[in-house]
Design an enzyme around this catalytic site. Structure first.
Site, mmCIF file in Angstrom:
data_model
loop_
_atom_site.group_PDB
_atom_site.id
_atom_site.type_symbol
_atom_site.label_atom_id
_atom_site.label_comp_id
_atom_site.label_asym_id
_atom_site.label_seq_id
_atom_site.Cartn_x
_atom_site.Cartn_y
_atom_site.Cartn_z
ATOM 1 N N ILE A 170 39.219 36.205 46.322
ATOM 2 C CA ILE A 170 40.502 36.511 47.086
ATOM 3 C C ILE A 170 39.997 37.623 47.833
ATOM 4 O O ILE A 170 39.562 38.721 47.457
ATOM 5 C CB ILE A 170 41.659 36.759 46.191
ATOM 6 C CG1 ILE A 170 43.002 37.318 47.021
ATOM 7 C CG2 ILE A 170 41.341 37.841 45.156
ATOM 8 C CD1 ILE A 170 44.060 37.238 46.043
ATOM 9 N N SER A 171 40.087 37.656 49.321
ATOM 10 C CA SER A 171 39.750 38.651 50.226
ATOM 11 C C SER A 171 40.740 39.857 49.919
ATOM 12 O O SER A 171 41.896 39.879 49.375
ATOM 13 C CB SER A 171 40.288 38.153 51.553
ATOM 14 O OG SER A 171 39.213 36.938 52.109
#
Length: 260
Positions: A103-104
């Protein structure tokens, strides 16, 4: 468009700007940071205070779009990470979500979302239909669903596609459409798109993405630079062709083809 919507719930020509081009400054003034609502009881983390702190950090770092800040404050990131990582959910770091994907970090999600809002067509008509390459756990799609009229998000890994569906279902974002498929091919049924955003970086941009981008639209994606390291690339589609701008160094998972 008469096509049925999916159910919910080349290396580019050289441009004048290059890897050494400075990061464009944000011209929008920083608005008052929106208050965020407390998380419902029983979720295991009362995130209202830490989310608000995260949003303030984003504003201090240069994110000036009130709509992006509001979206980042509204979407509870801890709902999209594994329970063992909940306490790190609002730190500015990427986190593993399984299958070698991440997940960024919040700052890059906000940065890329704000870049999409800078598209010529978005400035005059608002951010209409957009395509996200790489749904992952669904977090970025949820944020985009708060700033765009319609989001088509495509994921090649079935397990992540299903995880994102489970994560997004409680939010009831009826304008977010999940697709299982090869993101390198884009999604022609929804084209043309006002914006395209990729959560994975390749050696070159797939031609399909550029073809499916509307005139006046903007594509934001990581891509390998001349030295092999990833840079953030912005491509604006004009009546005269494609105009590219190279921004800062980034680090995304590799772009892959096929469905698994």
């Amino acid at each position: 468009m008469n096509q049925r919507r999916p159910g919910f719930p080349a290396r580019l020509p050289s441009a004048s700007s290059g890897p050494g081009a400075p990061k464009p400054s944000m011209s929008n003034p920083v608005r008052a940071v929106p208050r965020v609502a407390p998380a419902p009881a029983g979720v295991g983390l009362d995130s209202s205070t830490v989310r608000e702190r995260m949003v303030r950090r984003l504003a201090d770092s240069g994110i000036g779009s009130a709509s992006v800040l509001a979206a980042m404050g509204a979407i509870e990131r801890h709902r999209f990470v594994d329970s063992a990582l909940v306490n790190q959910a609002y730190e500015d770091t990427s986190l593993p979500i399984g299958l070698g994907q991440t997940i960024s970090k919040p700052s890059i999600v906000a940065r890329m979302a704000e870049l999409l809002l800078g598209a010529p067509v978005a400035k005059t008509e608002g951010l209409g239909r957009i395509l996200e390459i790489g749904t992952g756990c669904g977090y970025q799609a949820a944020v985009l669903g708060r700033i765009a009229k319609e989001v088509y998000t495509i994921e090649r890994l079935r397990a992540l596609h299903e995880k994102a569906r489970d994560n997004l279902r409680p939010l009831r974002l009826t304008n977010v459409h999940l697709i299982l498929g090869d993101g390198m091919l884009g999604y022609p049924k929804g084209a043309p798109y006002a914006a395209i955003i990729s959560a994975a970086g390749g050696e070159q941009l797939p031609e399909q993405w550029c073809d499916q981008l509307a005139v006046g639209g903007r594509l934001v994606a990581p891509m390998a630079g001349p030295d092999g390291k990833q840079i953030l690339l912005v491509v604006d589609k004009t009546t005269a062709g494609l105009k590219q701008t190279v921004l800062e160094a980034v680090n995304f998972v590799p772009l892959k083809s096929g469905v698994a």
